[in-house]
Structures are given as C-alpha cells and as structure tokens.
Design an enzyme around this catalytic site. Structure first.
Site, PDB file in Angstrom:
ATOM      1  N   SER A 173       0.871  -1.168   0.000  1.00 23.25           N
ATOM      2  CA  SER A 173       0.000   0.000   0.000  1.00 23.25           C
ATOM      3  C   SER A 173       0.911   1.222   0.000  1.00 23.25           C
ATOM      4  O   SER A 173       1.749   1.370   0.894  1.00 23.25           O
ATOM      5  CB  SER A 173      -0.871  -0.025   1.257  1.00 23.25           C
ATOM      6  N   LYS A 188      -1.099  -1.155  -4.491  1.00 23.20           N
ATOM      7  CA  LYS A 188      -2.267  -0.322  -4.149  1.00 23.20           C
ATOM      8  C   LYS A 188      -1.773   1.082  -3.907  1.00 23.20           C
ATOM      9  O   LYS A 188      -0.771   1.283  -3.226  1.00 23.20           O
ATOM     10  CB  LYS A 188      -2.934  -0.899  -2.902  1.00 23.20           C
ATOM     11  N   LYS A 198      -2.917   5.043  -2.632  1.00 22.08           N
ATOM     12  CA  LYS A 198      -3.929   5.850  -1.969  1.00 22.08           C
ATOM     13  C   LYS A 198      -4.310   6.983  -2.906  1.00 22.08           C
ATOM     14  O   LYS A 198      -3.447   7.562  -3.579  1.00 22.08           O
ATOM     15  CB  LYS A 198      -3.355   6.426  -0.668  1.00 22.08           C
ATOM     16  N   ASP A 237      -7.144   2.995  -3.258  1.00 23.26           N
ATOM     17  CA  ASP A 237      -7.882   3.038  -1.985  1.00 23.26           C
ATOM     18  C   ASP A 237      -8.180   4.507  -1.663  1.00 23.26           C
ATOM     19  O   ASP A 237      -7.256   5.305  -1.492  1.00 23.26           O
ATOM     20  CB  ASP A 237      -7.040   2.408  -0.862  1.00 23.26           C
ATOM     21  N   GLU A 241     -11.025   0.470  -3.591  1.00 26.91           N
ATOM     22  CA  GLU A 241     -11.307   0.227  -2.179  1.00 26.91           C
ATOM     23  C   GLU A 241     -11.973   1.451  -1.550  1.00 26.91           C
ATOM     24  O   GLU A 241     -11.484   2.575  -1.682  1.00 26.91           O
ATOM     25  CB  GLU A 241      -9.980  -0.099  -1.456  1.00 26.91           C
ATOM     26  N   ASP A 244     -13.721  -1.702   2.971  1.00 28.36           N
ATOM     27  CA  ASP A 244     -12.814  -1.765   4.119  1.00 28.36           C
ATOM     28  C   ASP A 244     -13.585  -1.184   5.302  1.00 28.36           C
ATOM     29  O   ASP A 244     -14.266  -1.920   6.047  1.00 28.36           O
ATOM     30  CB  ASP A 244     -11.520  -0.984   3.778  1.00 28.36           C
ATOM     31  N   LYS A 258      -9.728  -6.716   8.237  1.00 28.14           N
ATOM     32  CA  LYS A 258      -8.691  -6.262   9.164  1.00 28.14           C
ATOM     33  C   LYS A 258      -9.084  -6.760  10.545  1.00 28.14           C
ATOM     34  O   LYS A 258     -10.208  -6.516  11.001  1.00 28.14           O
ATOM     35  CB  LYS A 258      -8.614  -4.731   9.186  1.00 28.14           C
ATOM     36  N   GLY A 292      -3.962  -3.870   6.121  1.00 26.62           N
ATOM     37  CA  GLY A 292      -2.939  -3.518   7.111  1.00 26.62           C
ATOM     38  C   GLY A 292      -3.248  -2.168   7.733  1.00 26.62           C
ATOM     39  O   GLY A 292      -4.021  -1.381   7.184  1.00 26.62           O
TER      40      GLY A 292
END
Ligand code: OSB
Ligand code: MG
Length: 368
Positions: free
Chosen positions: A135, A161, A163, A188, A213, A238, A262, A290
C-alpha cells in the site's frame, strides 16, 4: 484456560517515511500492545487503533479505556474453554472492535503456545506461504510514485495499491497503468468521495484496476451498492465492514465484490473467521488489510491470511518497509516472489523483543 493478568503498553515507533492517506498523514505510530498471562503463558496482541479518530472512531486512548475498564473486568479470572469463545464473551460491550481485537488475538496466541502449535494451524489455516502486496501513500509527484512502484515491483511484490484523494486520483492511476500495463493495480480512497462523483470514478474503469477500495462514506453501505451498479471495476469495502452482519448486508445488496478483512476493525480472529466464512460461501474473495502494524500485529495478519478464502494478495509486507528495527525477532521478510513464509514456531511464531519494547515504551499498566 484462565486469564490471570494483562499488561497494556503504549510504544512509540517512528515510520521510516510518513504515510499519507485521504484522511491525513502519519509519521509516528503510537501503538497499544496487549500482553496476556493465560495460565502462566504469555500471549501478544496489538490494537490497530490510531493516533486520531480519522480512520475509525477508536484511538489509542479509547482502546486503553475500554480494555482496562470494561474488557478486562469481563474476562478476569474467568474459565475460558478456548480463545474462540472470547469474542462472544465480550459482546456486552458494543463496538470498540480494535480494543477487543487486541485482547482476543493475544489469547489466541497464548492458546496456540499452550498447545505448542502455530497460530495459523489453530485458526484452521491452509497455506505455508501468503501473497503480498504493498500500500503506497499519496506521493508529492507522479515521478516519486513511479519510482516507488518500480522499487516495490523489483522487490517482488505481487500487487500495487495506491492511496487516492480528490485531485490526486485519475492522473497517478493512469500514469501507473501506462508505465506498468500488466501489473495488478488498485486504488484506496478511504471514503474521500461521494456518490455525486460517479462520473470521475467511472474514469477509473478504463484502467483495468483489480478493485477500488472504499470510495464512499465509512459507514455507508447503501451508497456503495448504488455506485457498484454503475461501475465495471469491483468495489472492495474496508471501513464499512465492522461485523458479519455488515458483510452479509453488503454482499446481498451488491455493495461490493471483494472484502478487505482487518483484525482490528472486525474485533479479532473469531469475527474475522466468521466474515471470511460468509464471504467464501457467497464467492466473495477476501484479503488482509494492514494498519501500519508493528511486528506483533503483522504476525497476526500473517496467521489470519492462511485461511482458504484469502485468495488475493494482502497489505501485509516486510517489516523493513515501515521500521528501522521491528519489535519482533526475526523480522517479517518477503521473498523475491512476493510472499511471506508462515512461521512454524508456536503461536504467532515470532518472538517479541522485550528489550527493544522497553526502550520504546511511553506508558504501561499491569492489571491483575
Ligand atoms: O485503508 O487500508 C487502509 C493504513 C492506515 C489506515 C488505513 C489503511 C492503511 C493502509 C496501509 O493502506 C496498509 C499497511 O501497509 O499497513
Ligand atoms: Mg483501506
């Protein structure tokens, strides 16, 4: 099993690099660790509660309060047949899953150690190796981002991934797709968009992302169903999925095609397994998210990721991507194939480095 004592400990651990998401930037992690004494055997858990209530409403402070004042009094001196019962014993406390998850996970570790088997086996895991992705936080420029991704792919990671947030979304994703046409890529948003942004989000469809995400509200499953109907790209939830009922609702109304599990967000290994199982029954793949964990939380994530329906690479990566020195021995390492070999030692399979923890500890409270 009888829970004799728990030790709460807050350590401060600086990240090698600040991590930026749509909700803010982190450079120093405040991490709440829980050590349980179960019949004289010590088990370890990590609360994923943040420094601020921006990812979820829980913080290190609320988790400490709930653990000390409500969860410990429920479990103290109780006969516990197995760690799998702990989640239901804590049901009277509503929410506060990160607080619950840290304690529950520590008791699972202790039980696995008591039985002298790896935690992954006790949970019902079926893998000896798990697949890893990374990530990557929001970068100052596209050049920085491309360089970072290049490095992670060279290290072997199987999925990237990034952000995103409004203003830093389509462009970086497009630049990555042009440069790396075949890479498994996803974004995400951490709830930074609204349903009215559908036109913008639809532009992502042309980039063949494996998923988007959590684009919309952190507690808004319904709007995700409305959005998913208009997108080709699968939505992965998520923040929205706090328990098995949320997972069932999200799947049945078509709010997502993938779920990120998670441990902290759902409250521990038992609720995580229940969500895993319902997803498996409905053909929804899951992967392990994570929360910038230290080695203790990372070790629990590795054990959980061995369950059969964890079929997509997770955000579980090497210790050295986050920390100069981790608090476990050995550190978590990733193979050239982008996998982590599941440890075979009992419990979480990595040893806590007490000396290092001592030097990082800002407060500690022993409850007995
Ligand atoms: O949304 O998955 C997330 C980190 C902090 C809070 C939320 C998230 C994340 C990450 C980092 O994506 C995952 C990791 O590498 O630990
Ligand atoms: Mg996320």
């Amino acid at each position: 099993m009888r829970l004799k004592k728990i030790t709460l400990r807050e350590i401060h651990l600086p990240l090698i690099m600040p991590f930026e998401t749509s909700f803010g930037e982190t450079s120093l992690r405040r991490i709440l660790l829980v050590e349980t004494d179960v019949d004289g055997i010590s088990g370890w858990g990590e609360s994923t509660a943040g420094e601020d209530p921006f990812y979820s409403y829980e913080t290190v402070e609320t988790a400490w309060h709930i653990l000390r004042d409500f969860l410990w009094p429920i479990l103290k001196d109780q006969e516990i047949a197995s760690a799998s019962e702990v989640w239901d014993m804590l049901a009277r406390v509503r929410g506060h899953n990160m607080a619950k998850g840290s304690l529950e996970a520590a008791i699972w570790d202790a039980e696995a150690k008591q039985k002298n088997i790896p935690l992954a086996k006790l949970l019902g895991g079926v893998r000896e190796e798990i697949s890893c992705g990374v990530s990557i936080g929001i970068q100052p420029t596209i050049q920085h981002l491309l360089a970072k991704v290049e490095k992670e792919l060279a290290a072997g990671y199987q999925r990237i991934k990034i952000k995103i947030k409004p203003g830093t979304d389509i462009e970086p994703a497009r630049a990555l797709r042009e440069r790396f046409p075949r890479v498994r890529l996803m974004v995400d948003a951490n709830s930074a968009y609204r349903l009215e942004d559908v036109a913008l989000l639809k532009k992502l469809d042309s980039l063949y992302l494996i998923m988007i995400e959590q684009p919309l509200g952190w507690d808004d499953i319904y709007s995700h169903a409305q959005l998913q109907r208009q997108l080709d790209t699968p939505i992965c939830l998520d923040e929205c999925i706090h328990d098995v009922e949320h997972a069932r609702a999200a799947i049945e109304i078509g709010a997502c095609r993938i779920i990120n599990i998670k441990l902290g967000r759902v409250g521990g290994h038992t609720p995580a397994k229940r969500i895993h199982d319902i997803c498996q029954a409905k053909s929804i793949p899951v992967w392990c998210g994570g929360m910038l964990e230290s080695g203790i939380g990372r070790a629990h994530n590795i054990a959980m990721s061995t369950l059969p329906n964890f079929t997509l690479p997770g955000d579980v990566s090497a210790s050295r991507r986050y920390w100069n020195e981790d608090i476990i021995e050995p550190e978590v390492e990733v193979t050239r194939q982008g996998t982590i070999r599941v440890p075979s030692a009992p419990g979480i399979g990595y040893s806590p480095r007490l000396d290092r923890m001592e030097s990082l500890t800002h407060r500690m409270e022993v409850l007995e």
